[in-house]
Design a protein around this motif. Structure first.
Motif, PDB file in Angstrom:
ATOM      1  N   GLY A  94       0.792  -1.227   0.000  1.00 30.89           N
ATOM      2  CA  GLY A  94       0.000   0.000   0.000  1.00 30.89           C
ATOM      3  C   GLY A  94       0.823   1.274   0.000  1.00 30.89           C
ATOM      4  O   GLY A  94       0.294   2.360  -0.247  1.00 30.89           O
ATOM      5  N   LEU A  95       2.130   1.172   0.252  1.00 28.61           N
ATOM      6  CA  LEU A  95       3.013   2.340   0.231  1.00 28.61           C
ATOM      7  C   LEU A  95       3.712   2.415  -1.115  1.00 28.61           C
ATOM      8  O   LEU A  95       4.439   1.496  -1.502  1.00 28.61           O
ATOM      9  N   VAL A  96       3.474   3.517  -1.829  1.00 32.45           N
ATOM     10  CA  VAL A  96       4.117   3.744  -3.131  1.00 32.45           C
ATOM     11  C   VAL A  96       4.835   5.087  -3.057  1.00 32.45           C
ATOM     12  O   VAL A  96       4.221   6.120  -2.764  1.00 32.45           O
ATOM     13  N   ARG A  97       6.131   5.046  -3.332  1.00 33.06           N
ATOM     14  CA  ARG A  97       6.945   6.267  -3.240  1.00 33.06           C
ATOM     15  C   ARG A  97       7.608   6.521  -4.583  1.00 33.06           C
ATOM     16  O   ARG A  97       8.257   5.640  -5.142  1.00 33.06           O
ATOM     17  N   THR A  98       7.438   7.750  -5.092  1.00 34.14           N
ATOM     18  CA  THR A  98       7.955   8.098  -6.412  1.00 34.14           C
ATOM     19  C   THR A  98       8.831   9.331  -6.299  1.00 34.14           C
ATOM     20  O   THR A  98       8.352  10.415  -5.934  1.00 34.14           O
ATOM     21  N   ARG A  99      10.098   9.153  -6.592  1.00 35.77           N
ATOM     22  CA  ARG A  99      11.008  10.293  -6.551  1.00 35.77           C
ATOM     23  C   ARG A  99      10.846  11.135  -7.801  1.00 35.77           C
ATOM     24  O   ARG A  99      10.761  10.618  -8.914  1.00 35.77           O
ATOM     25  N   HIS A 100      10.816  12.463  -7.616  1.00 38.25           N
ATOM     26  CA  HIS A 100      10.739  13.391  -8.738  1.00 38.25           C
ATOM     27  C   HIS A 100      12.090  14.074  -8.921  1.00 38.25           C
ATOM     28  O   HIS A 100      12.822  14.304  -7.955  1.00 38.25           O
ATOM     29  N   ALA A 101      12.403  14.416 -10.150  1.00 34.19           N
ATOM     30  CA  ALA A 101      13.676  15.079 -10.421  1.00 34.19           C
ATOM     31  C   ALA A 101      13.755  16.414  -9.696  1.00 34.19           C
ATOM     32  O   ALA A 101      14.770  16.766  -9.110  1.00 34.19           O
ATOM     33  N   GLY A 102      12.677  17.174  -9.712  1.00 38.85           N
ATOM     34  CA  GLY A 102      12.659  18.452  -9.022  1.00 38.85           C
ATOM     35  C   GLY A 102      13.560  19.478  -9.695  1.00 38.85           C
ATOM     36  O   GLY A 102      14.272  19.200 -10.656  1.00 38.85           O
ATOM     37  N   LEU A 103      13.525  20.684  -9.163  1.00 37.40           N
ATOM     38  CA  LEU A 103      14.369  21.755  -9.693  1.00 37.40           C
ATOM     39  C   LEU A 103      15.834  21.543  -9.358  1.00 37.40           C
ATOM     40  O   LEU A 103      16.714  21.871 -10.138  1.00 37.40           O
ATOM     41  N   ASP A 104      16.093  21.015  -8.178  1.00 37.75           N
ATOM     42  CA  ASP A 104      17.449  20.894  -7.675  1.00 37.75           C
ATOM     43  C   ASP A 104      17.792  19.415  -7.510  1.00 37.75           C
ATOM     44  O   ASP A 104      17.217  18.734  -6.667  1.00 37.75           O
TER      45      ASP A 104
END
Length: 362
Positions: free
Chosen positions: A191-201
């Motif tokens: 039930g835990l889904v974690r998605t890293r985003h590139a982001g600005l930095d």
């Protein structure tokens, strides 16, 4: 600035050497081996505030990716302030040793508001206000713990943290209250889904965290007092502001040093005013770090000054690659923890200079 002690100079020298050699972004966001040395060998989590501010200044100068901000600055103080004796005994030594990383998930999309830096965190708006959205908590069947359902965006280091501190609502809209709950990511299930985003930095690692009936435990005693939680968040925010200011001032100094290294004599004269502003930000930061507490306004005001200095220094950085790196950090930090004008307005409101809506006090 006040003359550093021998111990403080040694912290700065050792950490600078370590970061210059090994600090690089990785696919995971940071180098676990480097973090283990920073936290274990150098004992960053055990440093007093003035020394930790020096360490943050060095991580800022190097734009070093690490869990220092999410784990040591934001999460560990909340565990220390709110955790049960058993939770503190289990978690804090592992955090200090670099074995456990943490992330604070504030679902409302405004970490600065949750920490009381840009708004009154005693209102529920920063975490969804009990309405649809955010993260909802309900007792697990049988009364053993809690289940969390919802999502939070922009969770620093949320993709890799071993422990999530999640702000969640319970009690329905009419009796809504915000609690902090612990999610041990290894035991969270599908039930835990974690998605890293590139982001600005690329040296920061924001992630989207989705929770679908994820098991959690309350941080602290049951029943928890929501007023204790908001006070602990605000206290953590005041200290975090000082350390964020140190990071930003260090980054500004790094950008300025690069500009000075490539400047002509005429350009160096032009950069003299920027040098004064950067040094003023560093001085304000270290003054705030020496205050007991620290004071409720000194940290946010130092952060505002440091964010402005970083923005201006990033505009002068050379070569272009450095200008882009420092510029991205300046924008990302202003979005996450500012902007500077809002930090100053909130500080003025707290001192009574402005009313809640920003009008001048009578």
């Amino acid at each position: 600035m006040e003359t550093a002690t021998d111990g403080q100079r040694e912290i700065r020298r050792t950490l600078r050497d370590l970061l210059d050699r090994y600090a690089r972004p990785t696919p995971e966001g940071y180098d676990p081996a480097l973090w283990a040395r920073m936290s274990g060998e150098l004992g960053l989590a055990r440093l007093a505030l003035p020394e930790l501010a020096l360490a943050c200044e060095e991580t800022g100068r190097a734009l070093a990716p690490s869990p220092l901000l999410a784990t040591t600055v934001l999460a560990a103080p909340l565990v220390a302030a709110l955790g049960t004796p058993a939770q503190r005994a289990e978690l804090l030594p592992r955090i200090a040793a670099g074995e456990l990383t943490c992330a604070l998930a504030a679902p409302g999309g405004s970490l600065a508001h949750a920490l009381g830096l840009t708004g009154d965190n005693t209102t529920g708006a920063w975490s969804g206000d009990g309405r649809a959205g955010g993260v909802q908590a309900r007792p697990a069947p049988g009364g053993d713990g809690w289940l969390l359902y919802g999502e939070a965006a922009q969770v620093l280091d949320g993709h890799s943290a071993g422990l999530l501190l999640v702000a969640a609502h319970t009690g329905g809209f009419a009796r809504s209250r915000t609690l902090l709950l612990l999610v041990r990511t290894r035991d969270a299930g599908p039930g835990l889904v974690r998605t890293r985003h590139a982001g600005l930095d690329p040296t920061r690692s924001p992630a989207a965290v989705q929770l679908r009936d994820v098991p959690a435990e309350l941080l602290g005693e049951d029943p928890a007092d929501p007023a204790d939680i908001t006070r602990a968040l605000a206290a953590a925010g005041r200290t975090a502001a000082v350390l964020l200011a140190a990071e930003a001032a260090g980054a500004a100094r790094g950008a300025l040093d690069g500009a000075l290294g490539h400047a002509t004599a005429r350009e160096r004269h032009r950069l003299a005013d920027l040098h004064v502003r950067v040094e003023a930000a560093r001085t304000l930061t270290h003054c705030a770090a020496r205050e007991p507490g620290p004071g409720p306004e000194s940290g946010p005001l130092a952060l505002a000054q440091a964010l402005d200095a970083l923005r201006d220094a990033a505009g002068e950085a050379v070569p272009p690659h450095d200008a882009d790196r420092y510029g991205r950090r300046a924008i990302a930090d202003a979005l996450l923890f500012g902007p500077a004008g809002r930090l100053r307005a909130r500080a003025a409101e707290r001192t009574g200079l402005l009313g809640p809506a920003g009008e001048a006090a009578a």
